[in-house]
Design a protein around this motif. Structure first.
Motif, short mmCIF file in Angstrom:
data_model
loop_
_atom_site.label_atom_id
_atom_site.label_comp_id
_atom_site.label_asym_id
_atom_site.label_seq_id
_atom_site.Cartn_x
_atom_site.Cartn_y
_atom_site.Cartn_z
N PRO A 198 0.80 -1.23 0.00
CA PRO A 198 0.00 0.00 0.00
C PRO A 198 0.84 1.28 0.00
CG PRO A 198 -0.88 -1.58 1.58
CD PRO A 198 0.42 -2.14 1.08
N GLU A 199 2.09 1.22 0.49
CA GLU A 199 2.95 2.41 0.49
C GLU A 199 3.63 2.63 -0.86
OE1 GLU A 199 3.99 4.80 3.13
OE2 GLU A 199 1.97 4.20 3.72
N GLY A 200 3.46 1.68 -1.80
CA GLY A 200 3.97 1.91 -3.15
C GLY A 200 4.82 0.82 -3.76
N VAL B 4 7.75 -3.03 17.74
CA VAL B 4 8.20 -1.65 17.93
C VAL B 4 9.09 -1.25 16.75
CG1 VAL B 4 9.39 -0.05 19.48
CG2 VAL B 4 8.22 -2.06 20.42
N ALA B 5 8.84 -0.05 16.20
CA ALA B 5 9.62 0.44 15.06
C ALA B 5 10.68 1.45 15.50
CB ALA B 5 8.69 1.09 14.05
N ALA B 6 11.61 1.71 14.60
CA ALA B 6 12.70 2.66 14.86
C ALA B 6 12.17 4.05 15.16
CB ALA B 6 13.65 2.69 13.66
N ASP B 7 10.99 4.41 14.65
CA ASP B 7 10.41 5.73 14.91
C ASP B 7 9.44 5.70 16.10
OD1 ASP B 7 8.34 4.27 13.84
OD2 ASP B 7 7.80 5.74 12.30
N ASP B 8 9.51 4.60 16.89
CA ASP B 8 8.69 4.41 18.09
C ASP B 8 7.23 4.08 17.80
OD1 ASP B 8 10.75 4.72 19.87
OD2 ASP B 8 10.44 6.88 20.11
N TYR B 9 6.85 4.00 16.52
CA TYR B 9 5.50 3.51 16.22
C TYR B 9 5.43 2.08 16.74
CZ TYR B 9 1.30 2.22 13.61
OH TYR B 9 0.04 1.80 13.27
N THR B 10 4.27 1.70 17.25
CA THR B 10 4.15 0.36 17.81
C THR B 10 2.78 -0.21 17.49
OG1 THR B 10 4.21 -0.89 19.88
CG2 THR B 10 3.52 1.39 20.03
N PRO C 294 -7.90 -0.69 7.56
CA PRO C 294 -6.85 0.24 7.99
C PRO C 294 -5.47 -0.41 7.83
CG PRO C 294 -7.88 -0.75 9.90
CD PRO C 294 -8.64 -1.25 8.71
N MET C 295 -4.45 0.43 7.83
CA MET C 295 -3.10 -0.07 7.60
C MET C 295 -2.29 -0.15 8.89
SD MET C 295 -0.47 1.43 4.84
CE MET C 295 1.13 0.65 4.73
N THR C 296 -2.98 -0.13 10.01
CA THR C 296 -2.29 -0.01 11.29
C THR C 296 -1.36 -1.18 11.60
OG1 THR C 296 -4.29 -0.88 12.28
CG2 THR C 296 -3.98 1.49 12.41
N LYS C 297 -1.61 -2.37 11.03
CA LYS C 297 -0.73 -3.52 11.31
C LYS C 297 0.52 -3.51 10.45
CE LYS C 297 -3.72 -5.52 14.12
NZ LYS C 297 -3.50 -5.49 15.57
N TRP C 298 0.53 -2.67 9.41
CA TRP C 298 1.64 -2.69 8.45
C TRP C 298 2.78 -1.82 8.95
CZ3 TRP C 298 1.15 -4.69 3.13
CH2 TRP C 298 -0.02 -5.44 2.95
N ILE C 299 3.37 -2.23 10.06
CA ILE C 299 4.43 -1.45 10.68
C ILE C 299 5.75 -1.69 9.95
CG2 ILE C 299 4.63 -3.30 12.41
CD1 ILE C 299 5.61 -1.24 14.42
N TRP C 300 6.46 -0.61 9.65
CA TRP C 300 7.75 -0.76 8.98
C TRP C 300 8.88 -0.36 9.90
CZ3 TRP C 300 3.97 2.52 6.75
CH2 TRP C 300 4.12 3.87 7.05
N SER C 301 10.12 -0.59 9.47
CA SER C 301 11.32 -0.32 10.29
C SER C 301 11.19 -0.95 11.67
CB SER C 301 11.58 1.18 10.40
OG SER C 301 11.78 1.74 9.12
#
Ligand SMILES: Nc1nc2c(c(=O)[nH]1)N[C@H]1C(S)=C(S)[C@@H](COP(=O)(O)O)O[C@H]1N2
Ligand SMILES: [Mo]
Length: 165
Positions: free
Chosen positions: A66-68, A96-102, A151-158
């Motif tokens: 979805p991000e391209g 947990v991602a490098a940008d603290d998104y979780t 929603p794309m909330t599970k598609w965590i990157w980094s």
């Protein structure tokens, strides 16, 4: 008339599934020994390299992210990682991602769909500025997320850490 309807229905129902199957990968595990993922359980942390991660069975999926990014994604199954590291199967895991998104995955969610922790795009490691080196994808949901139905909330990157407790 009836002879035409049954094959038509079969063909229509088979279409969406066929496009997003995970298949065992032919790729050799990475030789990269740099730290890639921390696994934490009950206060104990284990640090894994791409080389160690890719000792698990590798899978490929052709997908339009979805991000391209569009092409072949390769990675390991989150459930294989949970098994291999003896994470408590009854506990929800936090990524947990490098940008603290979780984000969280419950055992029921992991049971229902395949979650792939991607280590390669088109056979190459994914740089941090391209949402690598590890990204979680849900191939079964790719189309629904792209159309906005899910929603794309599970598609965590980094992704840098997985915690169970
Ligand atoms: N590492 C990381 N992954 C992430 C996010 C993020 O901020 N960081 N945002 C999530 C959410 S809520 C959505 S909707 C999608 C798209 O996020 P964006 O709209 O901020 O690009 O990516 C998901 N994965
Ligand atoms: Mo979001």
């Amino acid at each position: 008339m009836r002879t035409l309807i049954a094959p038509l229905i079969l063909a229509l129902t088979a279409l969406p599934v066929a496009a997003l199957a995970l298949t065992p990968s032919e790729r050799a595990p990475s030789g990269d020994t740099a730290a890639a993922l921390t696994i934490t359980q009950a206060g104990e942390s284990t640090i894994l390299s791409l080389k160690q991660l890719e000792q698990l069975d590798l899978y490929d999926v052709d997908m339009h992210h979805p991000e391209g990014l569009k092409g072949e994604f390769t990675g390991v199954l989150v459930n294989d990682l949970v098994d291999a590291h003896g994470l408590d199967e009854a506990t929800r895991i936090r990524l947990v991602a490098a940008d603290d998104y979780t984000t969280f995955l419950t055992p029921a969610e992991r049971e229902e769909k395949q979650y792939l922790l991607v280590t390669r795009f088109e056979g190459e490691p994914i740089p941090l500025d391209k949402q690598g080196p590890l990204m979680l994808v849900v191939p079964a949901d790719a189309e629904a997320v792209r159309t906005g139905a899910l929603p794309m909330t599970k598609w965590i990157w980094s992704v840098i850490e997985i915690r169970a407790r």
